[in-house]
Design a protein around this motif. Structure first.
Motif, short mmCIF file in Angstrom:
data_model
loop_
_atom_site.label_atom_id
_atom_site.label_comp_id
_atom_site.label_asym_id
_atom_site.label_seq_id
_atom_site.Cartn_x
_atom_site.Cartn_y
_atom_site.Cartn_z
N LEU A 95 35.42 26.38 45.89
CA LEU A 95 36.75 27.07 46.22
C LEU A 95 36.34 28.29 46.43
O LEU A 95 35.84 28.84 45.60
CB LEU A 95 37.63 26.70 45.20
N ASP A 96 37.27 29.19 47.30
CA ASP A 96 36.87 30.39 47.27
C ASP A 96 37.48 31.23 46.40
O ASP A 96 38.49 30.74 45.73
CB ASP A 96 37.61 30.97 48.71
N THR A 97 37.11 32.32 46.01
CA THR A 97 37.28 32.98 44.96
C THR A 97 38.99 33.44 44.71
O THR A 97 39.48 33.60 43.68
CB THR A 97 36.49 34.09 44.56
N ARG A 98 39.28 33.94 45.98
CA ARG A 98 40.98 34.15 46.19
C ARG A 98 41.57 33.02 45.78
O ARG A 98 42.79 33.47 45.36
CB ARG A 98 40.72 34.85 47.61
N SER A 99 41.43 31.89 46.09
CA SER A 99 42.10 30.69 45.83
C SER A 99 42.05 30.70 44.49
O SER A 99 43.24 30.27 43.72
CB SER A 99 41.42 29.52 46.60
N LEU A 100 41.15 30.67 43.79
CA LEU A 100 40.87 30.60 42.21
C LEU A 100 41.86 31.37 41.48
O LEU A 100 42.55 31.37 40.78
CB LEU A 100 39.62 30.44 41.68
N ARG A 101 41.87 32.87 42.05
CA ARG A 101 42.61 33.99 41.59
C ARG A 101 43.95 33.50 41.59
O ARG A 101 44.86 33.82 40.72
CB ARG A 101 42.42 35.20 42.08
N LYS A 102 44.39 33.10 42.85
CA LYS A 102 45.94 32.77 42.90
C LYS A 102 46.34 31.56 41.88
O LYS A 102 47.39 31.65 41.59
CB LYS A 102 46.05 32.42 44.38
N ILE A 103 45.50 30.48 41.79
CA ILE A 103 45.67 29.80 40.66
C ILE A 103 45.90 30.10 39.46
O ILE A 103 46.86 29.85 38.54
CB ILE A 103 44.60 28.21 40.64
N GLU A 104 44.84 30.96 38.98
CA GLU A 104 45.09 31.39 37.75
C GLU A 104 45.96 32.65 37.40
O GLU A 104 46.62 32.59 36.36
CB GLU A 104 43.66 32.41 37.19
N SER A 105 46.71 33.06 38.38
CA SER A 105 47.87 34.05 38.44
C SER A 105 49.21 33.32 38.27
O SER A 105 49.98 33.62 38.24
CB SER A 105 47.63 35.37 39.48
N GLY A 106 48.98 31.89 38.70
CA GLY A 106 50.02 31.14 38.80
C GLY A 106 50.98 31.32 40.24
O GLY A 106 52.17 30.96 40.49
#
Length: 105
Positions: free
Chosen positions: A32-43
């Motif tokens: 997964l790209d890091t930006r997508s993971l950031r969006k998941i972690e931030s809700g």
């Protein structure tokens, strides 16, 4: 925190940090790209089923564990539930005390 996406994101972040992994590393191993993971972690976003399956596999947890948000209750709620447990189990007070002391020390 009442939003399911926010609770889920906090849980993913918590589990990632427990492994002492960076967002970049987790993103890489679940493809997964890091930006997508950031969006998941931030809700801000919720993962696909494929990403959920990969998270469960690499974090070595069950689906139930991934969606376990109970420990993120408010301190007030946790205190009330803890006192209720103690009141319901007075015969266990010494054991409960020993466990708490062991954790605190």
């Amino acid at each position: 925190m009442s939003n399911l996406k926010q609770k889920f994101g906090c849980r993913v972040k918590e589990l990632r940090k427990r492994k002492i992994w960076t967002q970049e590393y987790l993103a890489e191993i679940i493809n997964l790209d890091t930006r997508s993971l950031r969006k998941i972690e931030s809700g801000d976003s919720f993962p696909s089923i494929t990403t959920l399956e990969r998270l469960i596999a690499v974090l070595e947890i069950s689906t139930v564990e991934l969606f376990d948000f109970e420990h993120n209750k408010s301190h007030k709620d946790l205190m009330k539930e803890t006192l209720d447990i103690i009141k319901a189990n007075p015969q266990k007070i010494v054991d409960i005390y020993k466990i708490v002391r062991a954790i605190v020390n």
